[in-house]
Write a protein that holds these residues in place. Structure first.
Motif, PDB file in Angstrom:
ATOM      1  N   GLN A  39      30.097  33.842  39.201  1.00 57.17           N
ATOM      2  CA  GLN A  39      29.756  34.413  37.920  1.00 57.17           C
ATOM      3  C   GLN A  39      31.067  34.572  37.020  1.00 57.17           C
ATOM      4  O   GLN A  39      31.282  34.247  35.784  1.00 57.17           O
ATOM      5  CB  GLN A  39      29.279  35.840  38.003  1.00 57.17           C
ATOM      6  CG  GLN A  39      28.934  36.380  36.820  1.00 57.17           C
ATOM      7  CD  GLN A  39      28.357  37.858  36.804  1.00 57.17           C
ATOM      8  OE1 GLN A  39      28.007  38.360  37.990  1.00 57.17           O
ATOM      9  NE2 GLN A  39      27.983  38.439  35.770  1.00 57.17           N
ATOM     10  N   ALA A  40      32.133  34.864  37.592  1.00 56.80           N
ATOM     11  CA  ALA A  40      33.386  34.791  37.002  1.00 56.80           C
ATOM     12  C   ALA A  40      33.981  33.343  36.562  1.00 56.80           C
ATOM     13  O   ALA A  40      34.340  33.436  35.222  1.00 56.80           O
ATOM     14  CB  ALA A  40      34.749  35.394  37.916  1.00 56.80           C
ATOM     15  N   ALA A  41      33.478  32.353  37.226  1.00 56.99           N
ATOM     16  CA  ALA A  41      33.862  30.928  36.745  1.00 56.99           C
ATOM     17  C   ALA A  41      33.037  30.542  35.364  1.00 56.99           C
ATOM     18  O   ALA A  41      33.545  30.161  34.467  1.00 56.99           O
ATOM     19  CB  ALA A  41      33.171  29.933  38.028  1.00 56.99           C
TER      20      ALA A  41
ATOM     21  N   VAL B 230      39.017  26.340  35.596  1.00 58.03           N
ATOM     22  CA  VAL B 230      38.355  27.426  36.149  1.00 58.03           C
ATOM     23  C   VAL B 230      38.283  27.567  37.798  1.00 58.03           C
ATOM     24  O   VAL B 230      38.536  28.717  37.963  1.00 58.03           O
ATOM     25  CB  VAL B 230      36.880  27.432  35.564  1.00 58.03           C
ATOM     26  CG1 VAL B 230      36.093  28.560  35.872  1.00 58.03           C
ATOM     27  CG2 VAL B 230      37.006  27.245  34.049  1.00 58.03           C
ATOM     28  N   ALA B 231      38.236  26.563  38.297  1.00 57.60           N
ATOM     29  CA  ALA B 231      38.342  26.854  39.708  1.00 57.60           C
ATOM     30  C   ALA B 231      39.785  27.145  40.227  1.00 57.60           C
ATOM     31  O   ALA B 231      40.041  27.884  41.079  1.00 57.60           O
ATOM     32  CB  ALA B 231      38.003  25.457  40.558  1.00 57.60           C
ATOM     33  N   GLY B 232      40.983  26.890  39.705  1.00 58.13           N
ATOM     34  CA  GLY B 232      42.075  27.366  39.751  1.00 58.13           C
ATOM     35  C   GLY B 232      42.087  28.643  39.445  1.00 58.13           C
ATOM     36  O   GLY B 232      43.085  29.420  40.166  1.00 58.13           O
ATOM     37  N   LEU B 233      41.500  29.157  38.429  1.00 60.39           N
ATOM     38  CA  LEU B 233      41.493  30.526  38.223  1.00 60.39           C
ATOM     39  C   LEU B 233      40.923  31.453  38.935  1.00 60.39           C
ATOM     40  O   LEU B 233      41.302  32.630  39.198  1.00 60.39           O
ATOM     41  CB  LEU B 233      41.073  30.733  36.752  1.00 60.39           C
ATOM     42  CG  LEU B 233      42.144  30.094  35.489  1.00 60.39           C
ATOM     43  CD1 LEU B 233      41.193  30.132  34.291  1.00 60.39           C
ATOM     44  CD2 LEU B 233      43.366  30.665  35.519  1.00 60.39           C
ATOM     45  N   VAL B 234      39.967  31.026  39.435  1.00 63.02           N
ATOM     46  CA  VAL B 234      38.879  31.934  40.210  1.00 63.02           C
ATOM     47  C   VAL B 234      39.031  31.479  41.736  1.00 63.02           C
ATOM     48  O   VAL B 234      38.164  30.879  42.359  1.00 63.02           O
ATOM     49  CB  VAL B 234      37.400  31.843  39.850  1.00 63.02           C
ATOM     50  CG1 VAL B 234      36.349  32.712  40.413  1.00 63.02           C
ATOM     51  CG2 VAL B 234      37.151  32.037  38.320  1.00 63.02           C
ATOM     52  N   GLU B 235      40.001  32.077  42.456  1.00 63.39           N
ATOM     53  CA  GLU B 235      40.395  31.882  43.690  1.00 63.39           C
ATOM     54  C   GLU B 235      39.893  32.879  44.649  1.00 63.39           C
ATOM     55  O   GLU B 235      39.676  32.752  46.021  1.00 63.39           O
ATOM     56  CB  GLU B 235      41.836  31.622  43.838  1.00 63.39           C
ATOM     57  CG  GLU B 235      42.732  32.427  43.254  1.00 63.39           C
ATOM     58  CD  GLU B 235      44.315  32.190  43.271  1.00 63.39           C
ATOM     59  OE1 GLU B 235      44.396  30.729  43.428  1.00 63.39           O
ATOM     60  OE2 GLU B 235      45.202  33.020  43.104  1.00 63.39           O
TER      61      GLU B 235
END
Length: 138
Positions: A67-69, A40-45
């Protein structure tokens, strides 16, 4: 040449597509790897992200990274990824790019693979392409 123009008209692409940006392709591949790993951290940059996730409790406009994470975490947790195939990447101006992928996954506890289209929006900022939008459709 005529065949390419007809195909472009049918598919809605310009007959002379803009040159592919290798950095945009690399950014899409980075998101592909993060998605497959449920990172998730890699998706929400980016600082904010626009999400439209099929079947998710929330469909949100531009929302904060934290919130996106949380939304991504709830969306990805019940699934086991089978594949996330990048179909295309293209630029739409100097600072905007898009990618399209096909996601195949299995909901835990079932054996039937599901499929959906994932549209990724990127902005060029701070010297790199960053994911700013995710739309998932059947």
């Amino acid at each position: 040449m005529i065949r390419a123009a007809v195909a472009a008209a049918v598919l809605g692409f310009p007959a002379h597509a803009p040159a592919q940006d290798p950095a945009l392709r690399a950014a899409a591949e980075r998101i592909q790897a993060a998605w497959l790993a449920h990172d998730v951290a890699g998706l929400v940059e980016a600082d904010s992200l626009t999400l439209r996730l099929r079947g998710a409790d929330e469909e949100a406009g531009a929302i904060a990274r934290s919130q996106a994470a949380r939304i991504f975490e709830r969306y990805l947790t019940p699934a086991s990824e089978v594949s996330f195939d990048l179909r295309t990447t293209r630029t739409a101006g100097p600072a905007q790019g898009y990618a399209e992928a096909t996601r195949r996954y299995v909901v835990r506890g079932t054996s039937d693979p599901m499929s959906e289209t994932v549209l990724l929006g990127f902005r060029f900022s701070g010297g790199r392409w960053r994911l700013t939008e995710v739309r998932v459709t059947p």
